[in-house]
Design an enzyme around this catalytic site. Structure first.
Site, PDB file in Angstrom:
ATOM      1  N   SER A 145       0.864  -1.186   0.000  1.00 44.68           N
ATOM      2  CA  SER A 145       0.000   0.000   0.000  1.00 44.68           C
ATOM      3  C   SER A 145       0.898   1.233   0.000  1.00 44.68           C
ATOM      4  CB  SER A 145      -0.853   0.006   1.281  1.00 44.68           C
ATOM      5  OG  SER A 145      -1.367   1.304   1.538  1.00 44.68           O
ATOM      6  N   TYR A 158      -1.987  -1.193  10.392  1.00 43.15           N
ATOM      7  CA  TYR A 158      -1.999  -1.381   8.938  1.00 43.15           C
ATOM      8  C   TYR A 158      -0.697  -0.848   8.331  1.00 43.15           C
ATOM      9  CZ  TYR A 158      -3.719  -1.087   4.104  1.00 43.15           C
ATOM     10  OH  TYR A 158      -3.884  -1.233   2.737  1.00 43.15           O
TER      11      TYR A 158
HETATM   12  P1  NAD Z   1     -11.258  -5.970   0.011  1.00 44.27           P
HETATM   13  O1  NAD Z   1     -11.686  -5.792   1.421  1.00 44.27           O
HETATM   14  O2  NAD Z   1     -12.178  -5.605  -1.075  1.00 44.27           O
HETATM   15  O3  NAD Z   1     -10.757  -7.460  -0.227  1.00 44.27           O
HETATM   16  C1  NAD Z   1      -9.880  -8.083   0.669  1.00 44.27           C
HETATM   17  C2  NAD Z   1     -10.016  -9.580   0.517  1.00 44.27           C
HETATM   18  O4  NAD Z   1      -9.172 -10.223   1.489  1.00 44.27           O
HETATM   19  C3  NAD Z   1     -11.449 -10.074   0.789  1.00 44.27           C
HETATM   20  O5  NAD Z   1     -11.825 -10.990  -0.196  1.00 44.27           O
HETATM   21  C4  NAD Z   1     -11.340 -10.748   2.158  1.00 44.27           C
HETATM   22  O6  NAD Z   1     -12.231 -11.805   2.367  1.00 44.27           O
HETATM   23  C5  NAD Z   1      -9.919 -11.274   2.087  1.00 44.27           C
HETATM   24  N1  NAD Z   1      -9.417 -11.617   3.417  1.00 44.27           N
HETATM   25  C6  NAD Z   1      -9.510 -10.886   4.562  1.00 44.27           C
HETATM   26  N2  NAD Z   1      -8.966 -11.580   5.584  1.00 44.27           N
HETATM   27  C7  NAD Z   1      -8.532 -12.761   5.066  1.00 44.27           C
HETATM   28  C8  NAD Z   1      -7.889 -13.886   5.611  1.00 44.27           C
HETATM   29  N3  NAD Z   1      -7.583 -13.961   6.914  1.00 44.27           N
HETATM   30  N4  NAD Z   1      -7.591 -14.911   4.789  1.00 44.27           N
HETATM   31  C9  NAD Z   1      -7.904 -14.876   3.472  1.00 44.27           C
HETATM   32  N5  NAD Z   1      -8.500 -13.824   2.900  1.00 44.27           N
HETATM   33  C10 NAD Z   1      -8.808 -12.777   3.689  1.00 44.27           C
HETATM   34  O7  NAD Z   1      -9.894  -5.134  -0.135  1.00 44.27           O
HETATM   35  P2  NAD Z   1      -9.066  -4.717  -1.435  1.00 44.27           P
HETATM   36  O8  NAD Z   1      -9.163  -3.274  -1.598  1.00 44.27           O
HETATM   37  O9  NAD Z   1      -9.358  -5.609  -2.552  1.00 44.27           O
HETATM   38  O10 NAD Z   1      -7.600  -4.992  -0.871  1.00 44.27           O
HETATM   39  C11 NAD Z   1      -6.764  -6.016  -1.353  1.00 44.27           C
HETATM   40  C12 NAD Z   1      -5.347  -5.723  -0.887  1.00 44.27           C
HETATM   41  O11 NAD Z   1      -4.925  -4.467  -1.412  1.00 44.27           O
HETATM   42  C13 NAD Z   1      -5.211  -5.610   0.638  1.00 44.27           C
HETATM   43  O12 NAD Z   1      -3.979  -6.193   1.025  1.00 44.27           O
HETATM   44  C14 NAD Z   1      -5.204  -4.123   0.869  1.00 44.27           C
HETATM   45  O13 NAD Z   1      -4.520  -3.760   2.039  1.00 44.27           O
HETATM   46  C15 NAD Z   1      -4.467  -3.651  -0.373  1.00 44.27           C
HETATM   47  N6  NAD Z   1      -4.705  -2.243  -0.708  1.00 44.27           N
HETATM   48  C16 NAD Z   1      -5.944  -1.814  -1.101  1.00 44.27           C
HETATM   49  C17 NAD Z   1      -6.119  -0.476  -1.412  1.00 44.27           C
HETATM   50  C18 NAD Z   1      -7.441   0.087  -1.862  1.00 44.27           C
HETATM   51  O14 NAD Z   1      -7.573   1.318  -1.929  1.00 44.27           O
HETATM   52  N7  NAD Z   1      -8.434  -0.717  -2.179  1.00 44.27           N
HETATM   53  C19 NAD Z   1      -5.050   0.409  -1.311  1.00 44.27           C
HETATM   54  C20 NAD Z   1      -3.818  -0.058  -0.904  1.00 44.27           C
HETATM   55  C21 NAD Z   1      -3.661  -1.395  -0.613  1.00 44.27           C
END
Ligand code: NAD
Length: 261
Positions: A145, A158
């Site tokens: 991130s 985080y």
């Molecule tokens: P999201 O919440 O839409 O999806 C996250 C997924 O991870 C979900 O399917 C959830 O069920 C799964 N998950 C959670 N805990 C889990 C576990 N213990 N075991 C297996 N799966 C698990 O979030 P997203 O935006 O798709 O984020 C995906 C990744 O990208 C994350 O690591 C997040 O930190 C990172 N990220 C997202 C953003 C953003 O703006 N969306 C920005 C920076 C980083």
């Protein structure tokens, strides 16, 4: 599209929604063989499998909690049993919750570190071990991130987990470069996924985020999936240990944009 990704076996954690879903569908378009790990979304992954198959790829899904060593071992064995090998491991699953740091419980701290950092370590270790044993010049991609470098009050667990992911990626990249295993990091800015749904449903909160993005808009999951496809492909064959900021310029000090300072 990258021809060399066809029939490559790609394992993606947290693949039932958000960025994981977008990457699973992109690798489907690449006609890869995709293994989806899902946590609680019992049905969501079924449509994704159909989409991948309709695009010419193959897909299978298995439930698991990435913070549990046994579940990670099961995930990798499932990929090998189903599609014969593991070429690309994408550590995507991640969680966050907002708490002022003086009120953050040990339980909350531990859970975020367990999922976001330890989970990515466990899957990296298992994938690397498999690749070494089978002489596979594989590929690992971790989802960090912008908060691996931008401090984020109320999200200290985080930010700490993502800073850890970045340094873990660089260390593993250095360690396994001689074996031809490439290990890279994608650091998204603000992307339109369920993790941000509450914030982006509030127009004021959404605008406050947009104000932090020099390109002036929230990113789309497909834009992150495109980065993952490039990093997994032979087009990035000399790239390892990279942290790729896909953030519309968010890490480039937007406050200075108009010549201020
Ligand atoms: P999201 O919440 O839409 O999806 C996250 C997924 O991870 C979900 O399917 C959830 O069920 C799964 N998950 C959670 N805990 C889990 C576990 N213990 N075991 C297996 N799966 C698990 O979030 P997203 O935006 O798709 O984020 C995906 C990744 O990208 C994350 O690591 C997040 O930190 C990172 N990220 C997202 C953003 C953003 O703006 N969306 C920005 C920076 C980083």
């Amino acid at each position: 599209m990258y021809k060399d990704l066809e029939k490559k076996v790609v394992v993606i954690t947290g693949a039932a929604k958000g960025l994981g879903k977008a990457m699973a569908e992109r690798f489907g378009k690449e006609k890869a063989h995709v293994v989806l790990n899902y946590h609680t979304e019992n049905d969501d992954h079924k449509d994704i499998i159909k989409t991948i198959e309709a695009a010419g790829g193959k897909a299978a899904a298995i439930q698991g909690d990435v913070s549990k060593e046994a579940d990670i071992k099961k995930l990798l064995s499932f990929a090998v049993d189903t599609f014969g090998t593991v070429d690309i491991m994408i550590n995507n699953a991640g969680i966050e919750n907002e708490v002022p740091s003086e009120k953050l419980t040990l339980e909350d701290w531990q859970r975020v570190i367990d999922v976001n950092l330890t989970g990515m370590f466990l899957a990296s270790r298992e994938a690397i071990s498999y690749m070494l044993d089978h002489d596979i010049k594989g590929n690992i991609i971790n989802m960090s991130s912008v908060h691996d470098r931008i401090p984020w009050p109320h999200f200290v667990h985080y930010a700490a987990s993502k800073g850890g992911v970045k340094m873990m990626t660089e260390t593993l990249a250095l360690e396994y470069a001689p074996k031809g295993i490439r290990i890279n990091n994608i650091s998204p800015g603000a992307i339109d996924t369920p993790i941000n749904a509450e914030k982006f449903n509030d127009p004021k909160a959404k605008q406050e985020v947009i104000d932090l993005i020099p390109m002036g808009y929230i990113g789309k999951p497909e834009q992150i999936a495109a980065c993952a496809a490039w990093l997994a492909s032979a087009e990035s064959s000399y790239v390892t240990g990279l942290t790729l900021y896909a953030d519309g310029g968010m890490t480039k000090y937007p406050g200075f944009q108009a010549g201020k300072g």
